[in-house]
Design a protein around this motif. Structure first.
Motif, PDB file in Angstrom:
ATOM      1  N   GLN A 146     -17.632 -28.519   4.188  1.00 25.79           N
ATOM      2  CA  GLN A 146     -16.570 -28.313   4.905  1.00 25.79           C
ATOM      3  C   GLN A 146     -15.387 -28.882   4.236  1.00 25.79           C
ATOM      4  OE1 GLN A 146     -15.779 -26.351   7.668  1.00 25.79           O
ATOM      5  NE2 GLN A 146     -13.781 -26.672   6.822  1.00 25.79           N
ATOM      6  N   ALA A 147     -15.587 -29.980   3.593  1.00 29.06           N
ATOM      7  CA  ALA A 147     -14.821 -30.781   2.697  1.00 29.06           C
ATOM      8  C   ALA A 147     -14.425 -29.692   1.482  1.00 29.06           C
ATOM      9  CB  ALA A 147     -15.181 -32.286   2.244  1.00 29.06           C
ATOM     10  N   VAL A 148     -15.268 -29.346   0.997  1.00 28.18           N
ATOM     11  CA  VAL A 148     -15.062 -28.511  -0.158  1.00 28.18           C
ATOM     12  C   VAL A 148     -14.389 -27.300   0.021  1.00 28.18           C
ATOM     13  CG1 VAL A 148     -16.125 -27.161  -1.957  1.00 28.18           C
ATOM     14  CG2 VAL A 148     -16.991 -29.428  -1.708  1.00 28.18           C
ATOM     15  N   ASP A 149     -14.612 -26.758   1.320  1.00 27.01           N
ATOM     16  CA  ASP A 149     -13.958 -25.460   1.745  1.00 27.01           C
ATOM     17  C   ASP A 149     -12.263 -25.769   2.151  1.00 27.01           C
ATOM     18  OD1 ASP A 149     -16.043 -23.822   1.719  1.00 27.01           O
ATOM     19  OD2 ASP A 149     -16.410 -23.921   3.726  1.00 27.01           O
ATOM     20  N   ASP A 150     -12.294 -26.873   2.664  1.00 24.47           N
ATOM     21  CA  ASP A 150     -10.954 -27.509   3.005  1.00 24.47           C
ATOM     22  C   ASP A 150     -10.133 -27.576   1.638  1.00 24.47           C
ATOM     23  OD1 ASP A 150     -11.363 -27.476   5.398  1.00 24.47           O
ATOM     24  OD2 ASP A 150     -11.558 -29.628   5.767  1.00 24.47           O
ATOM     25  N   PHE A 151     -10.791 -28.144   0.570  1.00 26.19           N
ATOM     26  CA  PHE A 151     -10.128 -28.456  -0.812  1.00 26.19           C
ATOM     27  C   PHE A 151      -9.747 -27.208  -1.390  1.00 26.19           C
ATOM     28  CE2 PHE A 151     -10.804 -28.834  -5.364  1.00 26.19           C
ATOM     29  CZ  PHE A 151     -10.000 -29.578  -5.659  1.00 26.19           C
ATOM     30  N   LEU A 152     -10.847 -26.077  -1.397  1.00 28.50           N
ATOM     31  CA  LEU A 152     -10.452 -24.700  -2.008  1.00 28.50           C
ATOM     32  C   LEU A 152      -9.310 -24.186  -1.169  1.00 28.50           C
ATOM     33  CD1 LEU A 152     -13.996 -23.129  -2.230  1.00 28.50           C
ATOM     34  CD2 LEU A 152     -12.458 -23.831  -3.834  1.00 28.50           C
ATOM     35  N   ALA A 153      -8.778 -24.497   0.051  1.00 30.74           N
ATOM     36  CA  ALA A 153      -7.712 -23.889   0.751  1.00 30.74           C
ATOM     37  C   ALA A 153      -6.400 -24.510   0.260  1.00 30.74           C
ATOM     38  CB  ALA A 153      -7.921 -24.149   2.206  1.00 30.74           C
ATOM     39  N   LYS A 154      -6.507 -25.860   0.047  1.00 26.57           N
ATOM     40  CA  LYS A 154      -5.388 -26.505  -0.566  1.00 26.57           C
ATOM     41  C   LYS A 154      -4.891 -26.044  -1.942  1.00 26.57           C
ATOM     42  CE  LYS A 154      -6.630 -30.541   1.407  1.00 26.57           C
ATOM     43  NZ  LYS A 154      -6.795 -32.055   1.017  1.00 26.57           N
ATOM     44  N   VAL A 155      -6.030 -25.758  -2.960  1.00 26.03           N
ATOM     45  CA  VAL A 155      -5.704 -25.558  -4.322  1.00 26.03           C
ATOM     46  C   VAL A 155      -5.311 -23.905  -4.503  1.00 26.03           C
ATOM     47  CG1 VAL A 155      -6.734 -27.387  -5.364  1.00 26.03           C
ATOM     48  CG2 VAL A 155      -7.900 -25.289  -5.049  1.00 26.03           C
TER      49      VAL A 155
ATOM     50  N   ASN B 120     -10.776 -19.314  -5.564  1.00 22.23           N
ATOM     51  CA  ASN B 120     -12.203 -19.533  -5.268  1.00 22.23           C
ATOM     52  C   ASN B 120     -12.985 -20.289  -6.155  1.00 22.23           C
ATOM     53  OD1 ASN B 120     -13.000 -17.872  -7.505  1.00 22.23           O
ATOM     54  ND2 ASN B 120     -12.578 -16.049  -6.392  1.00 22.23           N
ATOM     55  N   TRP B 121     -14.283 -20.533  -5.798  1.00 26.86           N
ATOM     56  CA  TRP B 121     -15.121 -21.371  -6.523  1.00 26.86           C
ATOM     57  C   TRP B 121     -15.369 -21.051  -7.946  1.00 26.86           C
ATOM     58  CZ3 TRP B 121     -15.278 -26.290  -5.679  1.00 26.86           C
ATOM     59  CH2 TRP B 121     -16.156 -27.069  -6.382  1.00 26.86           C
ATOM     60  N   ASP B 122     -15.555 -19.696  -8.344  1.00 27.54           N
ATOM     61  CA  ASP B 122     -15.697 -19.191  -9.589  1.00 27.54           C
ATOM     62  C   ASP B 122     -14.482 -19.650 -10.452  1.00 27.54           C
ATOM     63  OD1 ASP B 122     -18.131 -17.967  -9.058  1.00 27.54           O
ATOM     64  OD2 ASP B 122     -17.203 -16.050  -8.355  1.00 27.54           O
ATOM     65  N   GLN B 123     -13.185 -19.551 -10.015  1.00 27.43           N
ATOM     66  CA  GLN B 123     -12.151 -19.974 -10.947  1.00 27.43           C
ATOM     67  C   GLN B 123     -12.159 -21.368 -11.030  1.00 27.43           C
ATOM     68  OE1 GLN B 123      -9.336 -18.205  -7.883  1.00 27.43           O
ATOM     69  NE2 GLN B 123      -8.548 -16.648  -9.321  1.00 27.43           N
ATOM     70  N   ILE B 124     -12.516 -22.119 -10.052  1.00 28.86           N
ATOM     71  CA  ILE B 124     -12.690 -23.659 -10.162  1.00 28.86           C
ATOM     72  C   ILE B 124     -13.661 -23.902 -11.165  1.00 28.86           C
ATOM     73  CG2 ILE B 124     -13.252 -25.735  -9.068  1.00 28.86           C
ATOM     74  CD1 ILE B 124     -11.702 -24.994  -6.633  1.00 28.86           C
ATOM     75  N   GLU B 125     -14.690 -23.342 -11.205  1.00 33.28           N
ATOM     76  CA  GLU B 125     -15.856 -23.428 -12.135  1.00 33.28           C
ATOM     77  C   GLU B 125     -15.580 -23.368 -13.427  1.00 33.28           C
ATOM     78  OE1 GLU B 125     -20.484 -22.866 -12.106  1.00 33.28           O
ATOM     79  OE2 GLU B 125     -19.358 -21.630 -10.879  1.00 33.28           O
ATOM     80  N   GLY B 126     -14.804 -22.075 -13.604  1.00 31.33           N
ATOM     81  CA  GLY B 126     -14.259 -21.844 -14.958  1.00 31.33           C
ATOM     82  C   GLY B 126     -13.160 -22.519 -15.524  1.00 31.33           C
TER      83      GLY B 126
END
Length: 65
Positions: free
Chosen positions: A56-65, A2-8
């Motif tokens: 949507q592009a960021v959502d798609d990126f999150l689904a990949k990582v 999720n984005w919190d993990q990426i931000e961290g």
């Protein structure tokens, strides 16, 4: 992931972000500092995406990582 993990883990994730969106500069990534809205804004600027397309592009990126 999720984005919190990426931000961290932003420093570690910058490489993956650059792989996904090669037009983003190191300065763009430094300015975003892991902030999703900032990243979406950079995608709008560099790629000419609409707000919805960038989200949507960021959502798609999150689904990949």
């Amino acid at each position: 992931m999720n984005w919190d993990q990426i931000e961290g883990k932003w420093t570690e994730m910058q490489g993956r972000v650059r792989e996904e969106w090669g037009q983003l500069t190191d300065d763009d990534l430094a300015e975003a500092k892991g902030n999703r809205e900032q990243l979406e804004g950079k995608l709008q600027q560099r790629y000419g995406k609409t707000k919805e397309e960038a989200r949507q592009a960021v959502d798609d990126f999150l689904a990949k990582v």
